[in-house]
Design a protein around this motif. Structure first.
Motif, PDB file in Angstrom:
ATOM      1  N   PHE A   6      28.876  62.400  28.535  1.00 29.51           N
ATOM      2  CA  PHE A   6      29.654  63.730  28.891  1.00 29.51           C
ATOM      3  C   PHE A   6      30.757  63.142  29.514  1.00 29.51           C
ATOM      4  CE2 PHE A   6      29.254  68.380  30.173  1.00 29.51           C
ATOM      5  CZ  PHE A   6      30.653  68.563  29.732  1.00 29.51           C
ATOM      6  N   PRO A   7      31.908  62.940  28.903  1.00 23.33           N
ATOM      7  CA  PRO A   7      33.416  62.312  29.876  1.00 23.33           C
ATOM      8  C   PRO A   7      33.838  63.598  30.665  1.00 23.33           C
ATOM      9  CG  PRO A   7      33.348  62.157  27.511  1.00 23.33           C
ATOM     10  CD  PRO A   7      32.068  62.850  27.497  1.00 23.33           C
ATOM     11  N   LEU A   8      34.087  63.376  31.726  1.00 22.77           N
ATOM     12  CA  LEU A   8      34.497  64.433  32.754  1.00 22.77           C
ATOM     13  C   LEU A   8      35.571  63.784  33.686  1.00 22.77           C
ATOM     14  CD1 LEU A   8      31.117  66.200  33.606  1.00 22.77           C
ATOM     15  CD2 LEU A   8      33.152  67.239  32.427  1.00 22.77           C
ATOM     16  N   ASP A   9      36.535  64.617  34.060  1.00 19.74           N
ATOM     17  CA  ASP A   9      37.465  64.218  35.057  1.00 19.74           C
ATOM     18  C   ASP A   9      36.799  64.104  36.712  1.00 19.74           C
ATOM     19  OD1 ASP A   9      37.652  66.881  35.331  1.00 19.74           O
ATOM     20  OD2 ASP A   9      39.582  67.144  35.546  1.00 19.74           O
ATOM     21  N   VAL A  10      35.416  63.623  36.816  1.00 20.75           N
ATOM     22  CA  VAL A  10      34.893  63.518  37.869  1.00 20.75           C
ATOM     23  C   VAL A  10      34.060  62.270  38.025  1.00 20.75           C
ATOM     24  CG1 VAL A  10      32.688  64.746  36.870  1.00 20.75           C
ATOM     25  CG2 VAL A  10      33.229  64.823  39.396  1.00 20.75           C
ATOM     26  N   VAL A  11      33.633  61.607  39.201  1.00 21.98           N
ATOM     27  CA  VAL A  11      32.834  60.640  39.396  1.00 21.98           C
ATOM     28  C   VAL A  11      31.566  60.882  40.031  1.00 21.98           C
ATOM     29  CG1 VAL A  11      32.417  58.358  40.489  1.00 21.98           C
ATOM     30  CG2 VAL A  11      34.720  58.898  39.798  1.00 21.98           C
TER      31      VAL A  11
END
Length: 201
Positions: A6-11
């Motif tokens: 799941f690619p997200l703009d979060v780490v």
């Protein structure tokens, strides 16, 4: 091992909570598959430059809400770090062959942890964050626990996630605090000075 991705703009960090609103059909399918197979999915930071190589698995802790149109609110928890070896786009959602890894070497000393935590709380307080409900056990490594609430950019958080030494990660956190604290303190002092019409309080 192959896992859903799941690619997200979060780490995402191990032990960190991550609430998600699932609305795209491909990720609804991914969540259904994860629930049915009782497996975690991998969260990787996505940017205009592409996907990060290192990510963290997310365990679905519970489904908070299910909507009539199929959308879901879920609560996940960061678990294990991995390195992507190969991407697989044969399903509607992305998958990856990954290799899991853990920290190597000793943990940061109690003294380093105490210093890290003291500076972390000062940063959060100066940044206006609510610190009342943050509880950490100094008898255990704390670098991942403080990293997820850090007011820092994704690049720095990704660097912390990638490091394979708790000592090194704790020292990088201390470097960050030493850099940002003078700026935050200066901003508070400037605001107080402006509020008192230039007179030092």
């Amino acid at each position: 091992m192959k896992i859903p991705l799941f690619p997200l703009d979060v780490v995402l960090f191990p032990g960190a909570p991550l609430p998600l609103h699932i609305f795209e059909e491909r990720y609804r399918e991914m969540v259904r598959d994860c629930v049915n197979r009782e497996i975690a999915f991998g969260v990787v930071c996505a940017s205009p430059e592409g996907l990060a190589v290192v990510g963290c698995t997310a365990r679905i802790a519970r489904i908070l809400n299910e909507y009539p149109d199929g959308r879901k609110d879920i609560l996940t928890e960061g678990m294990d770090r991995f390195e992507i070896k190969h991407l697989d786009d044969t399903l509607s959602y992305l998958q990856a062959d990954v290799q899991f890894f853990s920290d190597a070497g000793p943990y940061a000393s109690r003294e380093l942890r105490e210093l890290c935590l003291a500076m972390h709380f000062e940063v959060l307080e100066l940044a206006g964050a609510d610190v009342r409900h943050i509880g950490l056990d100094l008898n255990e490594p704390i670098s991942f626990q403080v990293a997820w609430s850090l007011p820092a950019g994704l690049d720095f958080k990704q660097e912390l996630l990638t490091l394979r030494s708790d000592v090194e990660r704790t020292n990088r956190l201390l470097d960050f605090y030493k850099m940002i604290l003078p700026k935050l303190r200066g901003g508070i002092q400037a605001r107080r000075s402006a509020e008192s019409n230039g007179h030092i309080m």
